[in-house]
Design a protein around this motif. Structure first.
Motif, mmCIF file in Angstrom:
data_model
loop_
_atom_site.group_PDB
_atom_site.id
_atom_site.type_symbol
_atom_site.label_atom_id
_atom_site.label_comp_id
_atom_site.label_asym_id
_atom_site.label_seq_id
_atom_site.Cartn_x
_atom_site.Cartn_y
_atom_site.Cartn_z
ATOM 1 N N UNK A 169 0.931 -20.668 10.494
ATOM 2 C CA UNK A 169 -0.447 -21.330 11.367
ATOM 3 C C UNK A 169 -1.315 -21.745 10.197
ATOM 4 N N UNK A 170 -1.674 -23.150 10.499
ATOM 5 C CA UNK A 170 -2.787 -23.836 9.500
ATOM 6 C C UNK A 170 -4.127 -23.979 10.299
ATOM 7 N N UNK A 171 -5.010 -23.014 10.075
ATOM 8 C CA UNK A 171 -6.231 -23.088 10.820
ATOM 9 C C UNK A 171 -6.945 -24.130 10.378
ATOM 10 N N UNK A 172 -6.840 -24.683 9.052
ATOM 11 C CA UNK A 172 -7.652 -25.710 8.791
ATOM 12 C C UNK A 172 -7.316 -26.997 9.372
ATOM 13 N N UNK B 285 -0.187 -28.239 15.176
ATOM 14 C CA UNK B 285 0.684 -27.134 15.079
ATOM 15 C C UNK B 285 1.401 -27.494 13.768
ATOM 16 N N UNK B 286 1.949 -26.351 12.962
ATOM 17 C CA UNK B 286 2.809 -26.557 11.905
ATOM 18 C C UNK B 286 4.334 -26.688 12.445
ATOM 19 N N UNK B 287 5.024 -26.993 11.304
ATOM 20 C CA UNK B 287 6.390 -27.021 11.306
ATOM 21 C C UNK B 287 7.087 -25.758 12.144
ATOM 22 N N UNK B 288 6.727 -24.675 11.863
ATOM 23 C CA UNK B 288 7.230 -23.621 12.278
ATOM 24 C C UNK B 288 6.833 -23.219 13.764
ATOM 25 N N UNK B 289 5.582 -23.685 13.845
ATOM 26 C CA UNK B 289 5.214 -23.667 15.436
ATOM 27 C C UNK B 289 6.101 -24.742 16.351
ATOM 28 N N UNK B 290 6.127 -25.999 15.727
ATOM 29 C CA UNK B 290 7.104 -27.113 16.583
ATOM 30 C C UNK B 290 8.498 -26.471 16.588
ATOM 31 N N UNK B 291 9.032 -25.921 15.632
ATOM 32 C CA UNK B 291 10.256 -25.126 15.603
ATOM 33 C C UNK B 291 10.509 -24.303 16.762
#
Length: 239
Positions: A94-97, A116-122
């Motif tokens: 998670x990238x809160x910034x 969304x980060x790449x991990x969230x998208x994945x």
């Protein structure tokens, strides 16, 4: 009779209480398995196939051809990071910034942009469905935590580069490279990789084959950012 109904009720109650435990165990096993087993398909692929059949399009087919990370030009994973998640190597899913920045931009009426980060998208592409409901976002967060806890970063970017959609029914580096550039994914140039990344996260709205001014401008910016984060050497930062 009353005692029998009470017994059945308690039995069903115990089963309901066990349901969350079973679901948690299933998701953990699911993510742990895919740490080592390459996915044959994603939930997005399956949903799109059923949509096509529901629309009467029985000629629709998914273009998907898995490639290990060392058989994909490093320009593509670097382009994906440069375009979507420049803190990928450092965050835990998670990238809160980025989320706060996206909220400020959207509140000012600028082009809608997610955080969304790449991990969230994945997590969403591989296991879930589209949409913005709180239920889906909550499940996405859980899968994101599991992915980050169980997979090294190189595995995350490898799977993402293989299942992300670059065009309608075109999933992953190899299928997209063949479809749009007529070459193997190992031979993608920085300019081609940046154009693929430029259509995300809206590959049905923007076209790799016929890039408009926005895609062309964004591809140039991504290529610049690829150099800024270290180019192909960026992958050495990933565990």
């Amino acid at each position: 009779m009353t005692q029998g109904k009470g017994t059945r009720r308690r039995r069903w109650l115990r089963r309901l209480l066990w349901l969350p435990v079973v679901l948690v165990a299933f998701t953990v096993l699911q993510v742990a398995t895919m740490r080592f087993v390459d996915p044959w398909f994603s939930s997005f692929m399956m949903i799109r196939q059923f949509e096509a059949w529901g629309e009467g399009d029985f000629h629709y087919s998914t273009a998907y051809d898995w490639r290990d990370l060392d058989r994909i030009s490093p320009t593509l994973p670097v382009a994906l990071v440069a375009a979507e998640d420049q803190r990928f190597a450092d965050h835990f899913g998670f990238d809160f910034q980025a989320m706060e920045k996206a909220e400020r931009n959207n509140a000012r009426g600028r082009r809608m942009r997610g955080g969304s980060t790449i991990s969230q998208q994945l997590a969403k592409n591989l296991f879930l469905w589209g949409g913005r409901s709180y239920v889906r976002k909550g499940i996405e967060a859980w899968y994101t935590l599991l992915i980050e806890a169980m997979w090294p970063k190189q595995r995350i970017i490898e799977v993402y580069a293989n299942v992300v959609e670059f065009g309608d029914g075109v999933y992953g580096a190899q299928a997209a490279s063949r479809r749009f550039f007529g070459k193997d994914a190992s031979r993608l140039t920085p300019a081609e990789a940046s154009r693929l990344a430029a259509v995300l996260p809206a590959p049905k709205r923007y076209s790799v084959a016929r890039p408009g001014p926005y895609v062309a401008r964004r591809a140039r910016a991504i290529q610049h950012q690829m150099a800024m984060i270290g180019g192909s050497n960026y992958l050495d930062r990933l565990d």
